[in-house]
Scaffold this motif. Structure first.
Motif, PDB file in Angstrom:
ATOM      1  N   ASP A  73      11.190   0.630   4.260  1.00 22.71           N
ATOM      2  CA  ASP A  73      11.366   2.043   4.620  1.00 22.71           C
ATOM      3  C   ASP A  73      10.296   2.898   3.934  1.00 22.71           C
ATOM      4  OD1 ASP A  73      13.672   0.977   5.645  1.00 22.71           O
ATOM      5  OD2 ASP A  73      15.036   2.063   4.304  1.00 22.71           O
ATOM      6  N   THR A  74      10.187   4.130   4.382  1.00 23.33           N
ATOM      7  CA  THR A  74       9.376   5.123   3.678  1.00 23.33           C
ATOM      8  C   THR A  74      10.285   6.288   3.302  1.00 23.33           C
ATOM      9  OG1 THR A  74       7.455   4.446   4.969  1.00 23.33           O
ATOM     10  CG2 THR A  74       7.277   6.527   3.781  1.00 23.33           C
ATOM     11  N   SER A  75      10.174   6.749   2.066  1.00 24.07           N
ATOM     12  CA  SER A  75      10.930   7.928   1.625  1.00 24.07           C
ATOM     13  C   SER A  75       9.995   9.126   1.548  1.00 24.07           C
ATOM     14  CB  SER A  75      11.566   7.678   0.258  1.00 24.07           C
ATOM     15  OG  SER A  75      12.715   6.873   0.403  1.00 24.07           O
ATOM     16  N   MET A 112      -0.504  10.428  10.203  1.00 25.63           N
ATOM     17  CA  MET A 112       0.274   9.877  11.319  1.00 25.63           C
ATOM     18  C   MET A 112       0.339   8.358  11.160  1.00 25.63           C
ATOM     19  SD  MET A 112      -0.651   9.995  15.340  1.00 25.63           S
ATOM     20  CE  MET A 112      -0.153  11.679  15.615  1.00 25.63           C
ATOM     21  N   LEU A 113       1.561   7.834  11.144  1.00 22.88           N
ATOM     22  CA  LEU A 113       1.744   6.396  10.919  1.00 22.88           C
ATOM     23  C   LEU A 113       2.504   5.802  12.093  1.00 22.88           C
ATOM     24  CD1 LEU A 113       1.084   4.480   8.535  1.00 22.88           C
ATOM     25  CD2 LEU A 113       3.378   4.893   7.667  1.00 22.88           C
ATOM     26  N   TYR A 114       1.991   4.704  12.627  1.00 22.21           N
ATOM     27  CA  TYR A 114       2.611   4.043  13.779  1.00 22.21           C
ATOM     28  C   TYR A 114       2.997   2.628  13.365  1.00 22.21           C
ATOM     29  CZ  TYR A 114       3.091   2.060  18.474  1.00 22.21           C
ATOM     30  OH  TYR A 114       3.570   1.445  19.600  1.00 22.21           O
ATOM     31  N   HIS A 132      -0.332   1.357  11.580  1.00 20.37           N
ATOM     32  CA  HIS A 132      -1.638   1.951  11.895  1.00 20.37           C
ATOM     33  C   HIS A 132      -1.618   3.405  11.447  1.00 20.37           C
ATOM     34  CE1 HIS A 132      -2.791  -1.132  15.235  1.00 20.37           C
ATOM     35  NE2 HIS A 132      -2.824  -1.632  14.024  1.00 20.37           N
ATOM     36  N   ARG A 133      -2.548   3.768  10.591  1.00 19.43           N
ATOM     37  CA  ARG A 133      -2.525   5.100   9.999  1.00 19.43           C
ATOM     38  C   ARG A 133      -3.761   5.922  10.373  1.00 19.43           C
ATOM     39  NH1 ARG A 133      -2.533   7.129   3.775  1.00 19.43           N
ATOM     40  NH2 ARG A 133      -4.755   6.813   4.090  1.00 19.43           N
ATOM     41  N   VAL A 134      -3.523   7.177  10.673  1.00 23.31           N
ATOM     42  CA  VAL A 134      -4.603   8.126  10.993  1.00 23.31           C
ATOM     43  C   VAL A 134      -4.356   9.376  10.156  1.00 23.31           C
ATOM     44  CG1 VAL A 134      -5.555   9.582  12.827  1.00 23.31           C
ATOM     45  CG2 VAL A 134      -4.844   7.259  13.364  1.00 23.31           C
ATOM     46  N   ARG A 151       6.387  -9.639   6.863  1.00 23.00           N
ATOM     47  CA  ARG A 151       5.128  -8.978   7.222  1.00 23.00           C
ATOM     48  C   ARG A 151       5.420  -7.553   7.677  1.00 23.00           C
ATOM     49  NH1 ARG A 151       0.860  -9.184  11.390  1.00 23.00           N
ATOM     50  NH2 ARG A 151      -1.018  -9.956  10.373  1.00 23.00           N
ATOM     51  N   ARG A 152       4.532  -6.634   7.346  1.00 20.14           N
ATOM     52  CA  ARG A 152       4.657  -5.240   7.819  1.00 20.14           C
ATOM     53  C   ARG A 152       3.261  -4.753   8.158  1.00 20.14           C
ATOM     54  NH1 ARG A 152       4.527   0.067   5.313  1.00 20.14           N
ATOM     55  NH2 ARG A 152       6.306   1.407   5.813  1.00 20.14           N
ATOM     56  N   LEU A 153       3.104  -4.188   9.360  1.00 21.85           N
ATOM     57  CA  LEU A 153       1.785  -3.692   9.784  1.00 21.85           C
ATOM     58  C   LEU A 153       1.939  -2.301  10.387  1.00 21.85           C
ATOM     59  CD1 LEU A 153      -1.264  -4.020  10.401  1.00 21.85           C
ATOM     60  CD2 LEU A 153      -0.618  -5.133  12.551  1.00 21.85           C
ATOM     61  N   TRP A 207       5.013   7.424  -5.419  1.00 25.43           N
ATOM     62  CA  TRP A 207       5.165   8.755  -4.832  1.00 25.43           C
ATOM     63  C   TRP A 207       3.816   9.474  -4.815  1.00 25.43           C
ATOM     64  CZ3 TRP A 207       8.910  10.543  -2.015  1.00 25.43           C
ATOM     65  CH2 TRP A 207      10.210  10.039  -2.178  1.00 25.43           C
ATOM     66  N   HIS A 208       3.416   9.946  -3.644  1.00 26.80           N
ATOM     67  CA  HIS A 208       2.130  10.655  -3.568  1.00 26.80           C
ATOM     68  C   HIS A 208       2.036  11.491  -2.303  1.00 26.80           C
ATOM     69  CE1 HIS A 208       1.593   7.065  -1.126  1.00 26.80           C
ATOM     70  NE2 HIS A 208       0.591   7.680  -0.515  1.00 26.80           N
ATOM     71  N   SER A 209       1.064  12.396  -2.346  1.00 29.98           N
ATOM     72  CA  SER A 209       0.574  13.084  -1.157  1.00 29.98           C
ATOM     73  C   SER A 209      -0.788  12.438  -0.903  1.00 29.98           C
ATOM     74  CB  SER A 209       0.430  14.573  -1.482  1.00 29.98           C
ATOM     75  OG  SER A 209      -0.113  15.258  -0.393  1.00 29.98           O
ATOM     76  N   MET A 250       5.785  14.730  -0.321  1.00 30.44           N
ATOM     77  CA  MET A 250       5.205  13.481  -0.812  1.00 30.44           C
ATOM     78  C   MET A 250       5.933  12.333  -0.122  1.00 30.44           C
ATOM     79  SD  MET A 250       4.437  13.858  -4.848  1.00 30.44           S
ATOM     80  CE  MET A 250       6.121  13.887  -5.449  1.00 30.44           C
ATOM     81  N   HIS A 251       5.352  11.150  -0.182  1.00 28.92           N
ATOM     82  CA  HIS A 251       6.003   9.989   0.421  1.00 28.92           C
ATOM     83  C   HIS A 251       5.863   8.772  -0.486  1.00 28.92           C
ATOM     84  CE1 HIS A 251       1.843  10.093   1.836  1.00 28.92           C
ATOM     85  NE2 HIS A 251       1.897   8.770   1.937  1.00 28.92           N
ATOM     86  N   TYR A 252       6.671   7.755  -0.174  1.00 24.56           N
ATOM     87  CA  TYR A 252       6.753   6.550  -1.014  1.00 24.56           C
ATOM     88  C   TYR A 252       7.078   5.381  -0.092  1.00 24.56           C
ATOM     89  CZ  TYR A 252       8.741   3.379  -4.555  1.00 24.56           C
ATOM     90  OH  TYR A 252       9.018   2.303  -5.355  1.00 24.56           O
ATOM     91  N   ALA A 253       6.193   4.385  -0.061  1.00 26.60           N
ATOM     92  CA  ALA A 253       6.433   3.204   0.783  1.00 26.60           C
ATOM     93  C   ALA A 253       7.201   2.160  -0.033  1.00 26.60           C
ATOM     94  CB  ALA A 253       5.096   2.629   1.256  1.00 26.60           C
ATOM     95  N   HIS A 254       8.432   1.896   0.361  1.00 24.17           N
ATOM     96  CA  HIS A 254       9.266   0.945  -0.405  1.00 24.17           C
ATOM     97  C   HIS A 254       8.703  -0.469  -0.285  1.00 24.17           C
ATOM     98  CE1 HIS A 254      12.652   3.679  -1.370  1.00 24.17           C
ATOM     99  NE2 HIS A 254      12.167   4.335  -0.331  1.00 24.17           N
ATOM    100  N   PHE A 291       0.866  -1.177   0.000  1.00 23.99           N
ATOM    101  CA  PHE A 291       0.000   0.000   0.000  1.00 23.99           C
ATOM    102  C   PHE A 291       0.904   1.230   0.000  1.00 23.99           C
ATOM    103  CE2 PHE A 291      -2.324   3.376   2.110  1.00 23.99           C
ATOM    104  CZ  PHE A 291      -3.581   3.298   1.537  1.00 23.99           C
ATOM    105  N   GLY A 292       0.618   2.169  -0.889  1.00 31.01           N
ATOM    106  CA  GLY A 292       1.392   3.423  -0.897  1.00 31.01           C
ATOM    107  C   GLY A 292       2.730   3.317  -1.599  1.00 31.01           C
ATOM    108  N   GLY A 293       2.886   2.302  -2.456  1.00 36.55           N
ATOM    109  CA  GLY A 293       4.164   2.091  -3.127  1.00 36.55           C
ATOM    110  C   GLY A 293       4.329   2.928  -4.386  1.00 36.55           C
TER     111      GLY A 293
HETATM  112  C1  SIN Z   1       1.012   5.638   2.912  1.00 34.83           C
HETATM  113  O1  SIN Z   1       1.203   5.795   1.713  1.00 34.83           O
HETATM  114  O2  SIN Z   1       0.269   6.380   3.548  1.00 34.83           O
HETATM  115  C2  SIN Z   1       1.726   4.518   3.637  1.00 34.83           C
HETATM  116  C3  SIN Z   1       3.161   4.748   3.816  1.00 34.83           C
HETATM  117  C4  SIN Z   1       3.855   3.568   4.422  1.00 34.83           C
HETATM  118  O3  SIN Z   1       3.233   2.558   4.742  1.00 34.83           O
HETATM  119  O4  SIN Z   1       5.072   3.649   4.608  1.00 34.83           O
END
Ligand code: SIN
Length: 255
Positions: free
Chosen positions: A99-101, A87-89, A245-247, A241-243, A72-74, A230-234, A68-70
């Motif tokens: 990682d996230t860039s 906010m990501l936990y 929690h996003r708000v 597994r990766r989990l 580049w986006h806002s 912007m961010h990018y989930a590698h 999810f989120g792989g």
């Molecule tokens: C997202 O795109 O909001 C998720 C980013 C991530 O999981 O690193």
């Protein structure tokens, strides 16, 4: 306390993304902290965490091909008022990768030529949910290869135009606001006419010198400003597994 919180918000305005290590947050605790930043928004493109309507569980299982989120986006620029902060936990992280860039979009705007900025000042771009949620997550290619299921529905099929250069309401600075996950075309131009310049802006906006890359550990909390980065989930942790929690926190209409 209020003064510590004011420092955190100032740091977010100054640095665009904050990483806070070694937190012990249950969903209620995360929601309570997030609410300090403003009213929360429900993210409706995936099913919420059971019992916690404001939390999205971002899960990659070992067999997944797509995360999810792989890209580049806002976050959700197709909305009339996209979230100002996310906010990501980190609950579970792969030992390596995941990682996230982040890419600084003030720098992207500031490094365009004066004439390009002047021209873009009067241009709006249409952001479309169909590109990302129907086009990618809803596509046959992704079905069965991602644990994240899209909850895309007709009322979420939203397109909204926002300025290409948006002004940050706190800092007053301008940031580039186009990403290839959502930007469909410029207002008043066809997609064919828009794509050459969109492609240039996409490549320009993610230059390595505008970015930083963050490695998660369980218990890390991040907060970022969707108006200026912007961010990018590698997606580089096959078999793990990766989990998270996003708000998301309510924002204003970009101007
Ligand atoms: C997202 O795109 O909001 C998720 C980013 C991530 O999981 O690193």
């Amino acid at each position: 306390g209020d003064s510590a919180f004011a420092e955190i918000e100032q740091a977010l305005a100054d640095h665009l993304v904050l990483f806070i290590r070694d937190q012990d947050l249950d969903p209620k605790g995360q929601v309570a902290f997030a609410e300090r930043f403003g009213p929360l928004m429900q993210y409706r493109y995936v099913e919420p965490m059971p019992g916690h309507p404001m939390i999205s569980e971002l899960l990659t299982e070992p067999g997944d091909v797509y995360n999810f989120g792989g890209t580049w986006h806002s976050d959700t620029p197709q909305l009339e008022r996209p979230p100002k902060y996310t906010m990501l936990y980190a609950v579970e992280c792969p030992p390596v990768g995941g990682d996230t860039s982040y890419a600084n979009q003030y720098m992207a705007w500031d490094t365009l030529s004066d004439d390009m900025r002047r021209m873009l000042d009067s241009v709006q771009v249409v952001h479309s949910a169909a590109l990302s949620f129907a086009g990618h997550y809803g596509s046959e290619e992704v079905q069965g290869k991602s644990t994240m299921q899209s909850a895309y529905a007709a009322d979420l099929d939203i397109e909204t135009a926002h300025p290409v250069g948006r002004t940050h309401p706190v800092t007053g600075r301008k940031a580039l606001y186009v990403c290839d996950a959502y930007a469909a075309h410029f207002v008043g131009m066809s997609q064919e006419e828009s794509l050459p310049l969109l492609r240039y802006l996409w490549a320009h906006s993610i230059q390595p010198d505008f970015t930083c890359r963050f490695h998660w550990r369980p218990g890390t909390l991040a907060v970022w400003d969707n108006r200026s980065c912007m961010h990018y989930a590698h997606n580089d942790y096959p078999g793990q597994r990766r989990l998270m929690h996003r708000v998301i926190i309510e924002g204003e209409r970009p101007y």
